[in-house]
Write an enzyme that holds these catalytic residues in place. Structure first.
Site, PDB file in Angstrom:
ATOM      1  N   GLU A   1     -51.961 -38.914  16.853  1.00 12.31           N
ATOM      2  CA  GLU A   1     -51.151 -38.804  15.642  1.00 12.31           C
ATOM      3  C   GLU A   1     -51.945 -39.236  14.408  1.00 12.31           C
ATOM      4  OE1 GLU A   1     -48.168 -37.448  15.341  1.00 12.31           O
ATOM      5  OE2 GLU A   1     -48.168 -36.998  17.479  1.00 12.31           O
TER       6      GLU A   1
ATOM      7  N   HIS B   1     -50.470 -31.507   9.389  1.00 11.73           N
ATOM      8  CA  HIS B   1     -50.448 -32.433  10.526  1.00 11.73           C
ATOM      9  C   HIS B   1     -50.238 -31.685  11.838  1.00 11.73           C
ATOM     10  CE1 HIS B   1     -49.385 -36.085  12.836  1.00 11.73           C
ATOM     11  NE2 HIS B   1     -48.506 -35.284  13.406  1.00 11.73           N
ATOM     12  N   GLU B   2     -49.228 -30.819  11.876  1.00 15.34           N
ATOM     13  CA  GLU B   2     -48.909 -30.136  13.130  1.00 15.34           C
ATOM     14  C   GLU B   2     -50.023 -29.183  13.548  1.00 15.34           C
ATOM     15  OE1 GLU B   2     -46.591 -31.175  14.890  1.00 15.34           O
ATOM     16  OE2 GLU B   2     -45.481 -32.337  13.410  1.00 15.34           O
TER      17      GLU B   2
ATOM     18  N   HIS C   1     -52.974 -30.859  15.328  1.00 12.76           N
ATOM     19  CA  HIS C   1     -52.844 -31.114  16.767  1.00 12.76           C
ATOM     20  C   HIS C   1     -53.430 -29.954  17.567  1.00 12.76           C
ATOM     21  CE1 HIS C   1     -50.674 -34.855  16.888  1.00 12.76           C
ATOM     22  NE2 HIS C   1     -49.660 -34.405  16.192  1.00 12.76           N
TER      23      HIS C   1
END
Length: 271
Positions: free
Chosen positions: A197, A136-137, A140
């Site tokens: 997100e 997820h991170e 970004h």
């Protein structure tokens, strides 16, 4: 009137010229600040952060963070190369550090500089959970969300300045400023952030699957996140993030899609 039309026309041209392409969606995104400018600043801030915090080294957890990060980065590059984006990561400088802090958080700066706090490890509950967070991170950074947020902030500020310039009556201008601040956040910046997100959830789930980690774990991770929060969260429309319920539902639904994408790379079993 001609002056105002010229400003609008110039703004339109600048917006058109200041665009990048999100490789995962194929859509144009705002890029008022180039990565050539953004990455060096990001790397410098990251180095400064490390000097001011207690970096954990030599432990099993610290080594796990690096191992998972490297696998996720390789998986991301495999996907990008296979989809026509060779060289996309050439300016990224991957680095993975564990910091001794009870905060339940992890983050990735533009250009691939990553920090996990020790406080999030119990909720990760093992390597696959760490991979879900890492995916997820990292997503970004891969999707240039930081660049887009900065660009959106410039637009928000620019419209505020334009409104104050156009409105001559002081009372009306004060009403505009009060309304614009709330409205641009609730109707603009917050939904923009939530969309990032959601996008990072989906991209990260796909990348972790290509890296050999079970994408089903993403929904389980957010169930643990939800339990840890004790249900204390603002309404979704006032938050920078989707609600836990929304994320769990989306991640549950998208797991099969992530597995199907991993299969294209010969990955059919998962940790």
């Amino acid at each position: 009137m001609n002056y105002r039309k010229s400003i609008v026309a110039l703004g339109t041209v600048l917006l058109f010229l200041s665009c990048a392409t999100n490789p995962f969606t194929g859509k144009k995104t705002m890029a008022f600040v180039s990565n050539d400018q953004l990455f060096p600043s990001s790397f410098s801030q990251y180095d400064q952060f490390l000097t001011e915090n207690k970096v954990v080294t030599g432990t099993a957890d610290a080594e796990m963070i690096k191992r998972v990060g490297q696998r996720i980065a390789v998986a991301a590059e495999r996907w990008l190369n296979a989809n026509g984006y060779e060289g996309y990561l050439k300016d990224y400088q991957w680095e993975y550090n564990l910091v001794n802090d009870e905060t339940v958080n992890a983050w990735c700066m533009p250009g691939g500089k990553i920090v996990f706090y020790t406080g999030i490890l119990p909720i990760a509950n093992g390597e696959t959970g760490v991979a879900a967070i890492m995916g997820h991170e990292v997503s970004h950074a891969l999707a240039n969300h930081g660049q887009q947020r900065m660009s959106a902030a410039y637009i928000q500020q620019g419209l505020a300045v334009a409104g104050n310039f156009a409105i001559k009556d002081e009372q009306t201008r004060n009403i505009f400023n009060q309304s614009y601040g709330i409205g641009s956040n609730v109707l603009g910046m917050l939904p923009f952030s939530r969309s990032h997100e959601t996008q990072a959830d989906e991209i990260g789930q796909m990348i972790m699957a290509i890296a050999g980690y079970n994408p089903d774990e993403c929904a389980e991770l957010w169930k643990r996140m939800q339990a840890q929060s004790g249900g204390q969260a603002p309404p979704e429309f006032l938050s920078t993030h989707p609600s836990n319920e929304t994320r769990i539902a989306n991640l549950t639904k998208n797991a099969a899609k992530a597995k199907a994408e991993a299969k294209k790379f010969g990955v059919t079993s998962f940790k």
